[in-house]
Design an enzyme around this catalytic site. Structure first.
Site, mmCIF file in Angstrom:
data_model
loop_
_atom_site.group_PDB
_atom_site.id
_atom_site.type_symbol
_atom_site.label_atom_id
_atom_site.label_comp_id
_atom_site.label_asym_id
_atom_site.label_seq_id
_atom_site.Cartn_x
_atom_site.Cartn_y
_atom_site.Cartn_z
ATOM 1 N N PRO A 131 29.883 -10.153 10.720
ATOM 2 C CA PRO A 131 29.235 -10.155 9.393
ATOM 3 C C PRO A 131 30.228 -10.490 8.289
ATOM 4 O O PRO A 131 29.840 -10.785 7.164
ATOM 5 C CB PRO A 131 28.697 -8.727 9.253
ATOM 6 N N GLU B 236 32.093 -0.842 16.415
ATOM 7 C CA GLU B 236 32.533 -1.099 15.037
ATOM 8 C C GLU B 236 33.166 -2.478 14.907
ATOM 9 O O GLU B 236 33.532 -2.907 13.812
ATOM 10 C CB GLU B 236 33.540 -0.037 14.582
ATOM 11 N N ARG C 178 20.047 -27.754 19.789
ATOM 12 C CA ARG C 178 18.924 -28.616 19.408
ATOM 13 C C ARG C 178 19.378 -29.903 18.727
ATOM 14 O O ARG C 178 18.603 -30.844 18.588
ATOM 15 C CB ARG C 178 17.899 -27.853 18.553
ATOM 16 N N ASP D 9 14.151 -31.809 9.648
ATOM 17 C CA ASP D 9 14.088 -30.373 9.411
ATOM 18 C C ASP D 9 14.757 -29.997 8.087
ATOM 19 O O ASP D 9 15.519 -30.783 7.517
ATOM 20 C CB ASP D 9 14.790 -29.615 10.542
HETATM 21 N N1 SAM Z 1 31.887 -2.650 11.405
HETATM 22 C C1 SAM Z 1 31.500 -4.022 11.257
HETATM 23 C C2 SAM Z 1 31.384 -4.351 9.782
HETATM 24 O O1 SAM Z 1 30.843 -3.526 9.047
HETATM 25 O O2 SAM Z 1 31.780 -5.447 9.370
HETATM 26 C C3 SAM Z 1 30.154 -4.290 11.914
HETATM 27 C C4 SAM Z 1 30.196 -4.275 13.404
HETATM 28 S S1 SAM Z 1 28.646 -4.694 14.108
HETATM 29 C C5 SAM Z 1 27.876 -3.125 14.284
HETATM 30 C C6 SAM Z 1 29.038 -5.132 15.773
HETATM 31 C C7 SAM Z 1 29.179 -6.630 16.035
HETATM 32 O O3 SAM Z 1 27.958 -7.297 15.765
HETATM 33 C C8 SAM Z 1 30.218 -7.346 15.212
HETATM 34 O O4 SAM Z 1 31.518 -7.188 15.738
HETATM 35 C C9 SAM Z 1 29.740 -8.787 15.305
HETATM 36 O O5 SAM Z 1 30.183 -9.430 16.491
HETATM 37 C C10 SAM Z 1 28.238 -8.628 15.369
HETATM 38 N N2 SAM Z 1 27.563 -8.876 14.089
HETATM 39 C C11 SAM Z 1 26.964 -7.947 13.309
HETATM 40 N N3 SAM Z 1 26.413 -8.493 12.230
HETATM 41 C C12 SAM Z 1 26.653 -9.811 12.297
HETATM 42 C C13 SAM Z 1 26.327 -10.931 11.465
HETATM 43 N N4 SAM Z 1 25.669 -10.785 10.329
HETATM 44 N N5 SAM Z 1 26.734 -12.162 11.865
HETATM 45 C C14 SAM Z 1 27.430 -12.329 12.996
HETATM 46 N N6 SAM Z 1 27.758 -11.315 13.835
HETATM 47 C C15 SAM Z 1 27.376 -10.070 13.498
#
Ligand code: SAM
Length: 245
Positions: free
Chosen positions: A89, A116, A154, A169
């Site tokens: 994220p 996490e 795609r 698209d």
């Molecule tokens: N503690 C992290 C933070 O707050 O930035 C969030 C960890 S999340 C619970 C677990 C995993 O989900 C991340 O390591 C990532 O690989 C994935 N993930 C969660 N949200 C994402 C997003 N918006 N885009 C891409 N990957 C995501």
């Protein structure tokens, strides 16, 4: 052209259901693109083969341990100089331009976090770029990896076929797509726009372009500046932006 997708994941079975589903799933099933998963657990040692541990400094949740994860990443990237892409994220927002660049690679190496997230030292040393699929938090990178994979597959030649061209698209020309209609001609008193029934291809193309302009202006005005509109289109849009509800 993309031929290999290597995914580092604690849940390889998560990806099984993608094969064969829809046009992009078919490309995975028939081997045009090979999908391989690399599970950090297979590189974990000890009786419990644990892949996570408590965070230094305390606090909730667990963190993916560096040793098993790094070995899985190294295995996933070996034999190619493909960049390693983490899903996070905190990464750069994934948009269609980024997807087009990723689609031109021959191998994608995708690293899915859980808990996490992953130990920061692995990010610093083994991850070349990070992609986010939006400003929200998923429980695992698998969901984001699947979205990225579908968007990239795609765009590969022959995947969509003639019936669904990616070039029309949303985002491909910088605008949102125009509205689409199919039979019946009247549904719950709502008619298909007459221009689409007349067979005048130039008029249809013009109507579609205008609808795409209007939709983008109403729903995503932030896209208009970089959509390459000429002065005639800008003038037309300025006179019509109140037309669409
Ligand atoms: N503690 C992290 C933070 O707050 O930035 C969030 C960890 S999340 C619970 C677990 C995993 O989900 C991340 O390591 C990532 O690989 C994935 N993930 C969660 N949200 C994402 C997003 N918006 N885009 C891409 N990957 C995501």
């Amino acid at each position: 052209m993309l031929t290999e997708i290597h995914v580092v994941t604690l849940f390889p079975e998560w990806f099984d259901h993608l094969k064969g589903m829809g046009l992009t799933g078919r490309a995975l099933e028939d081997g045009r693109i090979t999908l391989r998963c690399f599970n950090p657990r297979e590189h974990a040692e000890g009786v419990h083969r644990s892949v996570d541990d408590r965070p230094y400094g305390g606090g909730p949740g667990m963190v993916m341990r560096p040793e098993p994860l790094s070995r899985a990443i190294e295995q996933a990237r070996s034999g190619s100089d493909a960049p390693v892409s983490g899903l996070s994220p905190q990464g750069r927002p994934l948009d269609q331009r980024a997807v087009e660049r990723l689609a031109a690679r021959s191998r994608l190496v995708l690293v899915c976090g859980r808990y996490e997230g992953i130990d920061e030292r692995v990010s610093e040393t083994l991850i070349d770029e990070e992609w986010s699929i939006g400003d929200f938090v998923l429980s695992g990178g698998e969901y984001a990896a699947a979205a990225l994979m579908d968007a990239v597959i795609r765009l590969q030649p022959g995947v969509l076929g003639h019936e669904a061209s990616a070039a029309e698209d949303s985002f491909s020309d910088g605008l949102l797509d125009c509205p689409h209609y199919t039979r019946p001609e009247v549904w719950r008193d709502r008619r298909v726009p007459p221009v689409l029934l007349g067979g005048d291809h130039a008029a249809i193309a013009r109507w579609r372009r205008e609808q795409a302009l209007l939709r983008t202006a109403r729903r995503r005005p932030d896209l208009l500046d970089s959509a390459g509109l000429d002065s005639a289109e800008r003038a037309w849009l300025a006179g019509h932006t109140d037309d669409e509800g």
